[in-house]
Motif scaffolding. Structure first.
Motif, PDB file in Angstrom:
ATOM      1  N   VAL A 291      24.017  28.631  47.027  1.00 49.49           N
ATOM      2  CA  VAL A 291      24.024  29.854  47.825  1.00 49.49           C
ATOM      3  C   VAL A 291      24.554  29.497  49.200  1.00 49.49           C
ATOM      4  N   HIS A 292      25.449  30.349  49.722  1.00 48.77           N
ATOM      5  CA  HIS A 292      26.073  30.059  51.012  1.00 48.77           C
ATOM      6  C   HIS A 292      25.455  30.845  52.152  1.00 48.77           C
ATOM      7  N   GLU A 293      25.942  32.060  52.381  1.00 47.22           N
ATOM      8  CA  GLU A 293      25.572  32.790  53.582  1.00 47.22           C
ATOM      9  C   GLU A 293      25.661  34.287  53.348  1.00 47.22           C
ATOM     10  N   VAL A 294      25.069  35.025  54.268  1.00 48.85           N
ATOM     11  CA  VAL A 294      25.309  36.462  54.330  1.00 48.85           C
ATOM     12  C   VAL A 294      26.479  36.642  55.277  1.00 48.85           C
ATOM     13  N   THR A 295      27.478  37.371  54.823  1.00 47.90           N
ATOM     14  CA  THR A 295      28.678  37.591  55.615  1.00 47.90           C
ATOM     15  C   THR A 295      29.125  39.035  55.409  1.00 47.90           C
ATOM     16  N   THR A 296      30.171  39.418  56.089  1.00 50.14           N
ATOM     17  CA  THR A 296      30.702  40.776  55.989  1.00 50.14           C
ATOM     18  C   THR A 296      32.062  40.742  55.301  1.00 50.14           C
ATOM     19  N   ILE A 297      32.254  41.678  54.389  1.00 46.14           N
ATOM     20  CA  ILE A 297      33.566  41.886  53.773  1.00 46.14           C
ATOM     21  C   ILE A 297      34.106  43.204  54.292  1.00 46.14           C
ATOM     22  N   ASP A 298      35.339  43.179  54.728  1.00 42.23           N
ATOM     23  CA  ASP A 298      36.023  44.380  55.196  1.00 42.23           C
ATOM     24  C   ASP A 298      36.836  44.960  54.038  1.00 42.23           C
ATOM     25  N   HIS A 299      36.722  46.259  53.837  1.00 44.63           N
ATOM     26  CA  HIS A 299      37.422  46.932  52.735  1.00 44.63           C
ATOM     27  C   HIS A 299      38.921  46.640  52.749  1.00 44.63           C
ATOM     28  N   ARG A 300      39.493  46.483  53.939  1.00 41.86           N
ATOM     29  CA  ARG A 300      40.940  46.244  54.040  1.00 41.86           C
ATOM     30  C   ARG A 300      41.353  44.886  53.480  1.00 41.86           C
ATOM     31  N   THR A 301      40.392  43.976  53.254  1.00 40.87           N
ATOM     32  CA  THR A 301      40.720  42.653  52.711  1.00 40.87           C
ATOM     33  C   THR A 301      40.495  42.579  51.212  1.00 40.87           C
ATOM     34  N   THR A 302      40.216  43.722  50.581  1.00 41.79           N
ATOM     35  CA  THR A 302      39.889  43.717  49.155  1.00 41.79           C
ATOM     36  C   THR A 302      40.977  44.359  48.322  1.00 41.79           C
ATOM     37  N   GLU A 303      40.943  44.022  47.051  1.00 41.40           N
ATOM     38  CA  GLU A 303      41.819  44.677  46.084  1.00 41.40           C
ATOM     39  C   GLU A 303      41.165  44.600  44.714  1.00 41.40           C
ATOM     40  N   ALA A 304      41.660  45.416  43.821  1.00 40.01           N
ATOM     41  CA  ALA A 304      41.142  45.406  42.457  1.00 40.01           C
ATOM     42  C   ALA A 304      41.587  44.125  41.770  1.00 40.01           C
ATOM     43  N   ALA A 305      40.835  43.728  40.765  1.00 40.06           N
ATOM     44  CA  ALA A 305      41.237  42.568  39.970  1.00 40.06           C
ATOM     45  C   ALA A 305      42.513  42.908  39.217  1.00 40.06           C
ATOM     46  N   PRO A 306      43.441  41.961  39.116  1.00 39.33           N
ATOM     47  CA  PRO A 306      44.673  42.230  38.375  1.00 39.33           C
ATOM     48  C   PRO A 306      44.384  42.541  36.910  1.00 39.33           C
ATOM     49  N   ARG A 307      45.176  43.413  36.339  1.00 37.07           N
ATOM     50  CA  ARG A 307      44.991  43.782  34.930  1.00 37.07           C
ATOM     51  C   ARG A 307      45.453  42.678  33.993  1.00 37.07           C
ATOM     52  N   ILE A 308      46.379  41.861  34.450  1.00 41.87           N
ATOM     53  CA  ILE A 308      46.949  40.799  33.623  1.00 41.87           C
ATOM     54  C   ILE A 308      46.867  39.494  34.398  1.00 41.87           C
ATOM     55  N   GLY A 309      46.610  38.412  33.690  1.00 42.21           N
ATOM     56  CA  GLY A 309      46.693  37.097  34.307  1.00 42.21           C
ATOM     57  C   GLY A 309      45.399  36.499  34.804  1.00 42.21           C
ATOM     58  N   THR A 310      44.299  37.228  34.721  1.00 43.02           N
ATOM     59  CA  THR A 310      43.028  36.628  35.126  1.00 43.02           C
ATOM     60  C   THR A 310      42.304  36.149  33.880  1.00 43.02           C
ATOM     61  N   ARG A 311      41.454  35.164  34.064  1.00 42.65           N
ATOM     62  CA  ARG A 311      40.701  34.648  32.925  1.00 42.65           C
ATOM     63  C   ARG A 311      39.414  35.441  32.706  1.00 42.65           C
ATOM     64  N   TRP A 312      39.123  36.370  33.592  1.00 41.81           N
ATOM     65  CA  TRP A 312      37.902  37.151  33.495  1.00 41.81           C
ATOM     66  C   TRP A 312      38.221  38.578  33.117  1.00 41.81           C
ATOM     67  N   ARG A 313      37.235  39.245  32.545  1.00 45.87           N
ATOM     68  CA  ARG A 313      37.397  40.659  32.225  1.00 45.87           C
ATOM     69  C   ARG A 313      37.510  41.448  33.524  1.00 45.87           C
ATOM     70  N   GLN A 314      38.531  42.246  33.627  1.00 47.57           N
ATOM     71  CA  GLN A 314      38.760  43.042  34.839  1.00 47.57           C
ATOM     72  C   GLN A 314      37.588  43.977  35.122  1.00 47.57           C
ATOM     73  N   ASP A 315      36.995  44.553  34.078  1.00 47.97           N
ATOM     74  CA  ASP A 315      35.903  45.494  34.290  1.00 47.97           C
ATOM     75  C   ASP A 315      34.603  44.818  34.723  1.00 47.97           C
ATOM     76  N   PHE A 316      34.550  43.493  34.718  1.00 42.65           N
ATOM     77  CA  PHE A 316      33.389  42.763  35.222  1.00 42.65           C
ATOM     78  C   PHE A 316      33.497  42.493  36.722  1.00 42.65           C
ATOM     79  N   ILE A 317      34.586  42.934  37.337  1.00 40.28           N
ATOM     80  CA  ILE A 317      34.827  42.659  38.759  1.00 40.28           C
ATOM     81  C   ILE A 317      34.954  43.977  39.515  1.00 40.28           C
ATOM     82  N   ARG A 318      34.114  44.168  40.525  1.00 38.74           N
ATOM     83  CA  ARG A 318      34.232  45.357  41.387  1.00 38.74           C
ATOM     84  C   ARG A 318      35.466  45.237  42.253  1.00 38.74           C
ATOM     85  N   CYS A 319      35.631  44.053  42.873  1.00 46.36           N
ATOM     86  CA  CYS A 319      36.814  43.819  43.692  1.00 46.36           C
ATOM     87  C   CYS A 319      36.937  42.334  43.988  1.00 46.36           C
TER      88      CYS A 319
END
Length: 165
Positions: free
Chosen positions: A107-135
């Protein structure tokens, strides 16, 4: 209590998160869903339970399920180290308040994420299920994965309601 698939950003487009590691990747949970961080303790296996939540622990005198997100994201199970922790969270699952322990390698830290630094998981090319990722959030040269816990628990296995907080 978290119950929706979407992140609820504050008026400035930010959210406080707790960052933690799973198999060398950085993940984050909304800080308002975190109840407590526990040192690793002994788990009791529950025969016939879903693999993702195959054990329980004692939390403040109540038995709660322990979920291993390594399994949801296709990681190998990790050995317990001095940095391993349980992150105790509260969320709504199947219209019930659930308290669940999540395994974390560190466990690391409590930090802030800014919406402008986020994006959806790519539909292709990830090893994880896209629907398991909020952003995915970018921080410096790293990516932070914000998992979609309601989706993971609905698909990977039923979580029994733990203590209400």
């Amino acid at each position: 209590m978290i119950e929706k698939d979407e992140i609820v950003w504050d008026q400035d487009g930010q959210i406080k998160v707790l960052t933690f590691d799973l198999s060398g990747e950085t993940f984050a949970l909304e800080a308002n869903m975190v109840c407590e961080i526990l040192d690793i303790q002994s788990e009791t296996l529950v025969p016939g339970s879903a693999a993702i939540a195959g054990s329980v622990i004692n939390f403040r005198g109540s038995v709660i399920p322990v979920a291993d997100l390594h399994l949801a994201f296709g990681f190998d199970a990790q050995s317990v180290t001095q940095d391993s922790r349980f992150i105790v969270i509260e969320l709504e699952h199947n219209n019930e308040a659930c308290v669940i322990g999540l395994k974390a390698d560190k466990v690391h830290e409590v930090t802030t994420i800014d919406h402008r630094t986020t994006e959806a998981a790519p539909r292709i090319g990830t090893r994880w299920r896209q629907d398991f990722i909020r952003c995915l959030a970018k921080r410096n040269n790293d990516l932070i994965v914000v998992p979609n816990l309601p989706r993971i628990f609905n698909i990977c296995g039923h979580i029994q309601a733990g203590t209400q907080h």
